[in-house]
Design an enzyme around this catalytic site. Sequence first.
Site, PDB file in Angstrom:
ATOM      1  N   CYS A   2      -0.697  -6.627 -25.914  1.00 53.52           N
ATOM      2  CA  CYS A   2      -0.536  -8.066 -26.058  1.00 53.52           C
ATOM      3  C   CYS A   2      -1.632  -8.613 -26.968  1.00 53.52           C
ATOM      4  CB  CYS A   2      -0.620  -8.734 -24.702  1.00 53.52           C
ATOM      5  SG  CYS A   2       0.465  -7.974 -23.509  1.00 53.52           S
ATOM      6  N   ARG A  27       1.441  -7.070 -32.156  1.00 52.38           N
ATOM      7  CA  ARG A  27       0.977  -6.384 -30.952  1.00 52.38           C
ATOM      8  C   ARG A  27       1.910  -6.606 -29.759  1.00 52.38           C
ATOM      9  NH1 ARG A  27      -4.687  -4.985 -31.050  1.00 52.38           N
ATOM     10  NH2 ARG A  27      -4.512  -4.708 -28.815  1.00 52.38           N
ATOM     11  N   TRP A  74       3.809  -8.367 -24.618  1.00 52.75           N
ATOM     12  CA  TRP A  74       4.764  -7.251 -24.716  1.00 52.75           C
ATOM     13  C   TRP A  74       4.842  -6.718 -23.298  1.00 52.75           C
ATOM     14  CZ3 TRP A  74       4.795  -1.899 -23.992  1.00 52.75           C
ATOM     15  CH2 TRP A  74       5.828  -1.207 -24.625  1.00 52.75           C
ATOM     16  N   ASN A 100      -4.554  -8.141 -21.501  1.00 49.85           N
ATOM     17  CA  ASN A 100      -3.903  -7.055 -22.231  1.00 49.85           C
ATOM     18  C   ASN A 100      -4.257  -5.763 -21.498  1.00 49.85           C
ATOM     19  OD1 ASN A 100      -2.770  -5.418 -24.189  1.00 49.85           O
ATOM     20  ND2 ASN A 100      -4.566  -5.521 -25.541  1.00 49.85           N
ATOM     21  N   GLY A 101      -3.255  -4.971 -21.133  1.00 57.57           N
ATOM     22  CA  GLY A 101      -3.540  -3.732 -20.403  1.00 57.57           C
ATOM     23  C   GLY A 101      -2.711  -3.659 -19.130  1.00 57.57           C
ATOM     24  N   GLU A 481       7.980  13.099 -39.702  1.00 53.93           N
ATOM     25  CA  GLU A 481       7.611  11.708 -39.981  1.00 53.93           C
ATOM     26  C   GLU A 481       8.797  10.942 -40.599  1.00 53.93           C
ATOM     27  OE1 GLU A 481       5.604   9.639 -39.171  1.00 53.93           O
ATOM     28  OE2 GLU A 481       5.310   8.165 -40.742  1.00 53.93           O
ATOM     29  N   LYS A 485      10.330   7.574 -38.939  1.00 46.95           N
ATOM     30  CA  LYS A 485      10.427   6.299 -39.649  1.00 46.95           C
ATOM     31  C   LYS A 485      11.848   5.752 -39.557  1.00 46.95           C
ATOM     32  CE  LYS A 485       7.208   5.261 -39.953  1.00 46.95           C
ATOM     33  NZ  LYS A 485       5.990   5.972 -39.663  1.00 46.95           N
ATOM     34  N   GLU A 488      12.839   4.665 -35.856  1.00 39.48           N
ATOM     35  CA  GLU A 488      12.143   3.540 -35.219  1.00 39.48           C
ATOM     36  C   GLU A 488      12.468   2.199 -35.856  1.00 39.48           C
ATOM     37  OE1 GLU A 488       7.821   3.443 -35.324  1.00 39.48           O
ATOM     38  OE2 GLU A 488       7.808   4.457 -37.243  1.00 39.48           O
ATOM     39  N   HIS A 504      18.654  28.316 -35.213  1.00 45.15           N
ATOM     40  CA  HIS A 504      18.427  28.626 -33.797  1.00 45.15           C
ATOM     41  C   HIS A 504      19.094  27.608 -32.880  1.00 45.15           C
ATOM     42  CE1 HIS A 504      15.762  31.922 -34.755  1.00 45.15           C
ATOM     43  NE2 HIS A 504      15.171  31.142 -35.638  1.00 45.15           N
ATOM     44  N   LYS A 603       2.608  -2.407 -32.137  1.00 45.35           N
ATOM     45  CA  LYS A 603       1.773  -1.706 -33.111  1.00 45.35           C
ATOM     46  C   LYS A 603       0.776  -0.770 -32.435  1.00 45.35           C
ATOM     47  CE  LYS A 603       0.123  -0.694 -37.116  1.00 45.35           C
ATOM     48  NZ  LYS A 603       0.897   0.357 -37.786  1.00 45.35           N
TER      49      LYS A 603
HETATM   50  C1  F6R Z   1       5.027   5.154 -35.923  1.00 49.88           C
HETATM   51  C2  F6R Z   1       3.729   4.723 -35.450  1.00 49.88           C
HETATM   52  C3  F6R Z   1       3.219   5.316 -34.187  1.00 49.88           C
HETATM   53  C4  F6R Z   1       1.686   5.495 -34.244  1.00 49.88           C
HETATM   54  C5  F6R Z   1       1.170   5.942 -32.872  1.00 49.88           C
HETATM   55  C6  F6R Z   1      -0.326   6.213 -32.899  1.00 49.88           C
HETATM   56  O1  F6R Z   1       5.350   4.587 -37.153  1.00 49.88           O
HETATM   57  O2  F6R Z   1       3.092   3.895 -36.039  1.00 49.88           O
HETATM   58  O3  F6R Z   1       3.857   6.509 -33.884  1.00 49.88           O
HETATM   59  O4  F6R Z   1       1.376   6.436 -35.219  1.00 49.88           O
HETATM   60  O5  F6R Z   1       1.441   4.952 -31.931  1.00 49.88           O
HETATM   61  O6  F6R Z   1      -1.041   5.086 -33.277  1.00 49.88           O
HETATM   62  P1  F6R Z   1      -2.518   5.163 -33.784  1.00 49.88           P
HETATM   63  O7  F6R Z   1      -2.541   5.874 -35.078  1.00 49.88           O
HETATM   64  O8  F6R Z   1      -2.953   3.732 -33.905  1.00 49.88           O
HETATM   65  O9  F6R Z   1      -3.300   5.908 -32.741  1.00 49.88           O
END
Ligand code: F6R
Length: 608
Positions: A2, A27, A74, A100-101, A481, A485, A488, A504, A603
């Site tokens: 949050c 966030r 959130w 937050n938490g 990756e 992308k 998500e 496999h 994020k």
């Molecule tokens: C995907 C993404 C997440 C972060 C993950 C780790 O696009 O952004 O998978 O990579 O939550 O976050 P950090 O790097 O902040 O520890």
Amino acid sequence: MCGIIGYVGQKNNTELGIKALKRLEYRGYDSAGMAIVENEKISSVKISGKVNQLKESLKKTDFSGTPCLFHSRWATHGKPTEENAHPQFDCSGRVAVVHNGIIENYRKLKEKLIDEGHEFTSETDTEVIAHLIEKFYEEDLTEAVRKTVSLLQGAYGLAVISVEAPEKIVAARMSSPVVISVNESGGFVASDPAAIVEHSQKMVFLEDGEIATVTEDGFEVTDMENISQSKKEVEIDWDLEEAQKSGHPHFMMKEMTEQPKSIKNSFRGRILMKEGDVKLGGLDEVVEKLKSIEKLTILACGTSSYAGLVGKYLIEEISEIPVEAGLASEFRYRKRPYGEKEAFLFVSQSGETADTLEALKKTKKKGALTLGIVNVVGSSIARETDAGIYNHAGPEIGVASSKAFASQLSVLTLLAVYLGRQRNLSVNEGREILKNLSGVPDSVEKILQKKEEIKKLAEKYKDFEHFLFMGRRYNYPTALEGALKLKEISYIHAEGYSAAEMKHGPIALIDENFPTFAICLKDSVYDKMISNVEEIKAREGPIIALKTEGDEEIEGVVDDTLSIPKIHESLSPILAVVPLQLFAYYVAVKKGHDPDKPEGLAKCVTVT
Ligand code: F6R
């Protein structure tokens, strides 16, 4: 997850609070709220929805005083309703809390408080904090907060205001970031520097177990025993302009476009070309220890874990140190032996990811050497590790990581050369890798110029329901990756696979409705990749191949191609990931989704 903002001072509270919340929307964004102490009472507005709705609701008020608190949520406990939005209040409505938490023992605390006569109005864990403060309040709000947090288990970054203390905000931290700042504009509390960087570039980061009392004129930080703590201000090295979209439709586009610059920033001043070596000031204190390590374990989550996996290939090959790379979220629950000469490397954009932080704490308890590759200066992982390297990628706001990943790969390359030069890597070999790295920003720029071509492919492929990404060796993590992308931000089911693994099992899925994005560069696994592509083609799967510029051989085999400039194989993921990011972005936008705010994602994942 949050966003928290607290302000005490003379500025327009609602304008300041909404602006700051908008910077933190990434966030958490399912509900929002604010509260203000005015005329000896607390007034509040809460909404279920986005920050703009809070802004509209506030137009109907004439709130003007402070202290005030703002929050975007959130949801973790309880649905994103108005009742569950923060601030949360005590029975009398004289204490307001934003948090937050997660408070892990909130149920027990709540039951006890109910027995004592407290009445609860929400499903949140946060509400217990407000009631505990009410219970403990005698004459001093800070003291009541101290007594309260001593009972909490779990994670909290919180800020509190009370009618009883109209001149202050009290903030506290445990495993969830809190920054404070006091200057001529007043006193600020926030969960992220981005929220208040417009008003201050000098901030104080709270440590776990610290409690801050912030007024318009100053602050005091104390610990759980009420011992005053001396705190250093940290200079934030990016400005508001950098945290805005700069004319791009989305943060993600801005951040992908910034990659040449952020990659350059990651190696600026660190390459010693003549010596074929690297200078990493953040590792100076542990340089001798690093010379003798015999194993490195890289831990991270999500995109950062895929960077870690590329790091494994890089460091093993360049420095000859055996490397394990894995998920911090799994590692923290593993029981495994620790080598005496083993070091741990934590990779995190935010520096606040809870699982990564917990894995770090676990390894610290074992007495291991811990290192970090972190983007956010002063973040928890940056502070908790013994030594580390900052990315200098600037703020990443879009939920889907892009420029941070490229920058992590660049820093991992530097680290590989650094460790390699401590061992058997020759000057010439080091120089060769570093020369290739120096050329990466220009090559990324060239790839970015292919946006229109990628956009067309996105149009062609956007309606498929499934997608496979495959690569081998260095570009196996790139495939993971690419799939992450796409899934998500566009909500298309996508899988990342090592091309070798297709036979496999997964190849059974392939038909004309299941396209593949194959990373098929002219490198040591090219011939193998071509065979894997042929196997997909034999099952009528449509294929886009990412190829090396000038490779004509592959054209006849696949349906579509995109090319990237030739580069040293070990650095190819930095280039290969860029078209995959752009592809995911355009598919998401064409399908009408906001790539900056994917449903149900935040994020920074500060819950486990
Ligand atoms: C995907 C993404 C997440 C972060 C993950 C780790 O696009 O952004 O998978 O990579 O939550 O976050 P950090 O790097 O902040 O520890």
